[in-house]
Scaffold this motif. Structure first.
Motif, PDB file in Angstrom:
ATOM      1  N   GLU A 181      -9.867  20.913   9.977  1.00 33.58           N
ATOM      2  CA  GLU A 181      -8.883  20.511   8.965  1.00 33.58           C
ATOM      3  C   GLU A 181      -8.204  21.734   8.347  1.00 33.58           C
ATOM      4  OE1 GLU A 181      -8.615  18.076   4.706  1.00 33.58           O
ATOM      5  OE2 GLU A 181     -10.555  18.292   5.717  1.00 33.58           O
ATOM      6  N   LYS A 182      -9.000  22.715   7.944  1.00 37.98           N
ATOM      7  CA  LYS A 182      -8.474  23.914   7.278  1.00 37.98           C
ATOM      8  C   LYS A 182      -7.598  24.737   8.220  1.00 37.98           C
ATOM      9  CE  LYS A 182     -11.220  27.288   7.052  1.00 37.98           C
ATOM     10  NZ  LYS A 182     -12.419  28.139   6.781  1.00 37.98           N
ATOM     11  N   ILE A 186      -4.832  14.936   8.276  1.00 40.83           N
ATOM     12  CA  ILE A 186      -5.280  13.697   7.633  1.00 40.83           C
ATOM     13  C   ILE A 186      -6.356  13.027   8.475  1.00 40.83           C
ATOM     14  CG2 ILE A 186      -4.574  11.393   6.899  1.00 40.83           C
ATOM     15  CD1 ILE A 186      -1.814  12.586   6.236  1.00 40.83           C
ATOM     16  N   VAL A 187      -6.155  13.003   9.790  1.00 38.58           N
ATOM     17  CA  VAL A 187      -7.161  12.409  10.683  1.00 38.58           C
ATOM     18  C   VAL A 187      -8.483  13.166  10.562  1.00 38.58           C
ATOM     19  CG1 VAL A 187      -7.790  11.991  13.093  1.00 38.58           C
ATOM     20  CG2 VAL A 187      -5.461  11.485  12.309  1.00 38.58           C
ATOM     21  N   ALA A 188      -8.414  14.486  10.518  1.00 36.64           N
ATOM     22  CA  ALA A 188      -9.641  15.278  10.385  1.00 36.64           C
ATOM     23  C   ALA A 188     -10.338  15.013   9.053  1.00 36.64           C
ATOM     24  CB  ALA A 188      -9.327  16.763  10.525  1.00 36.64           C
ATOM     25  N   PRO A 220      -5.117  25.500  16.829  1.00 42.20           N
ATOM     26  CA  PRO A 220      -6.312  26.354  16.733  1.00 42.20           C
ATOM     27  C   PRO A 220      -7.483  25.788  17.542  1.00 42.20           C
ATOM     28  CG  PRO A 220      -5.343  26.004  14.569  1.00 42.20           C
ATOM     29  CD  PRO A 220      -4.635  25.080  15.499  1.00 42.20           C
ATOM     30  N   ALA A 221      -8.360  26.670  17.958  1.00 40.22           N
ATOM     31  CA  ALA A 221      -9.509  26.274  18.778  1.00 40.22           C
ATOM     32  C   ALA A 221     -10.365  25.228  18.073  1.00 40.22           C
ATOM     33  CB  ALA A 221     -10.347  27.502  19.123  1.00 40.22           C
ATOM     34  N   SER A 222     -10.497  25.349  16.752  1.00 41.35           N
ATOM     35  CA  SER A 222     -11.313  24.385  16.011  1.00 41.35           C
ATOM     36  C   SER A 222     -10.731  22.981  16.086  1.00 41.35           C
ATOM     37  CB  SER A 222     -11.454  24.814  14.547  1.00 41.35           C
ATOM     38  OG  SER A 222     -10.165  24.954  13.949  1.00 41.35           O
ATOM     39  N   MET A 223      -9.390  22.862  16.046  1.00 43.55           N
ATOM     40  CA  MET A 223      -8.763  21.550  16.171  1.00 43.55           C
ATOM     41  C   MET A 223      -8.784  21.072  17.619  1.00 43.55           C
ATOM     42  SD  MET A 223      -7.499  18.801  15.035  1.00 43.55           S
ATOM     43  CE  MET A 223      -7.049  18.908  13.296  1.00 43.55           C
ATOM     44  N   GLN A 224      -8.728  21.984  18.567  1.00 45.94           N
ATOM     45  CA  GLN A 224      -8.881  21.584  19.966  1.00 45.94           C
ATOM     46  C   GLN A 224     -10.234  20.913  20.180  1.00 45.94           C
ATOM     47  OE1 GLN A 224      -8.076  24.762  22.772  1.00 45.94           O
ATOM     48  NE2 GLN A 224      -6.367  25.519  21.546  1.00 45.94           N
TER      49      GLN A 224
END
Length: 265
Positions: A240-241, A216-218, A152-156
């Motif tokens: 994270e979500k 977990i990292v987030a 997802p863009a948020s994790m990118q």
């Protein structure tokens, strides 16, 4: 304390990433280096899972010492492996560590990526090894990670910030691909390079455990990124979500690029 040292400190809860790691599933390069009767130093031993496996490899005639700068991880290691007779854990910094004797093998797994002076750490590891002994390092190139399909863009955004946070502290995001040259420059011989990239697919029984490492990292390191001003708490929560949802519904595979490099003194 250097900025890299401060940022490398594992927040409590991060050790969950370490709990499933053993020498057999997460440090297999040592299987061809460590021999029965060897005395081994495990640098950055964490909660001791890999160290305990090394103790099995060296047997009753050998021994293994695990060192880590984290007091709570060393306490966990002592508690988790108190029944193992040929193992010793102590809180220590490799840069200042002065053991009673040198080691047949000095190993560091996923450690040099967290320091700003990897070349100096390698020199210290060599100094702690016996003539003819081996130094073995296992580490990532974080820029070569692959997710399928895309995250997802948020994790990118989170991952980009994570790499920048590391880089700004002097950490090398491409450690794996720089190890062989470091070994040559340090004068080690019989250098061996092997690809131990961690690949997980949706058909694997432990897929959920492996794919969720970045959630977990987030949840843990992410707090440090927020505190240091690299992302907002809202951005961390979204990463994270959204990643958890992607991992549970869409994810097919992840490949984390990991090389093992060993050399003889």
């Amino acid at each position: 304390m250097s900025q890299a040292t401060e940022r490398a400190t594992m927040p409590k809860g991060t050790h969950a990433v370490l709990e499933h790691r053993t020498v057999f599933n997460a440090n297999q390069n040592l299987l061809s280096v460590v021999k029965p009767g060897n005395h081994v130093l495990d640098v950055g031993c964490g909660s001791g899972g890999i160290t305990a496996g090394i103790a099995l490899l060296v047997g009753s005639t050998g021994g293994v010492t695990g060192i880590d700068t984290s007091e709570h991880l060393i306490e966990l290691a002592k508690e988790n492996h108190q029944s193992v007779n040929n193992i010793h854990f102590e809180r220590a910094d490799i840069s200042q560590y002065v053991p009673e004797k040198r080691f047949d093998v000095v190993s560091a797994a996923r450690v040099l990526q967290w320091v700003a002076n990897p070349g100096e750490i390698l020199i210290q590891m060599i100094a702690l090894s016996e003539p003819g002994g081996y130094v073995s390092i296992l580490d990532y190139n974080h820029k070569k990670i692959q997710w399928s399909p895309g995250i997802p863009a948020s994790m990118q955004r989170f991952y980009k910030a994570f790499l920048q946070w590391r880089e700004d502290a002097g950490m090398d995001n491409e450690t794996a691909d720089h190890l062989a040259a470091m070994f040559e420059e340090a004068g080690l011989k019989n250098i061996m390079v092997a690809d131990y990239s961690e690949i997980t697919n949706s058909t694997d029984k432990d897929f959920a455990t492996h794919i969720n490492i970045w959630a977990i990292v987030a949840a843990t390191r992410g707090k440090q990124l927020v505190s240091d001003g690299y992302i907002s708490e809202e951005e961390r929560e979204d990463a994270e979500k959204d990643y958890q949802l992607w991992a549970a519904t869409t994810a097919q595979s992840m490949a984390m690029y990991l090389l093992a490099v060993s050399g003889q003194k």
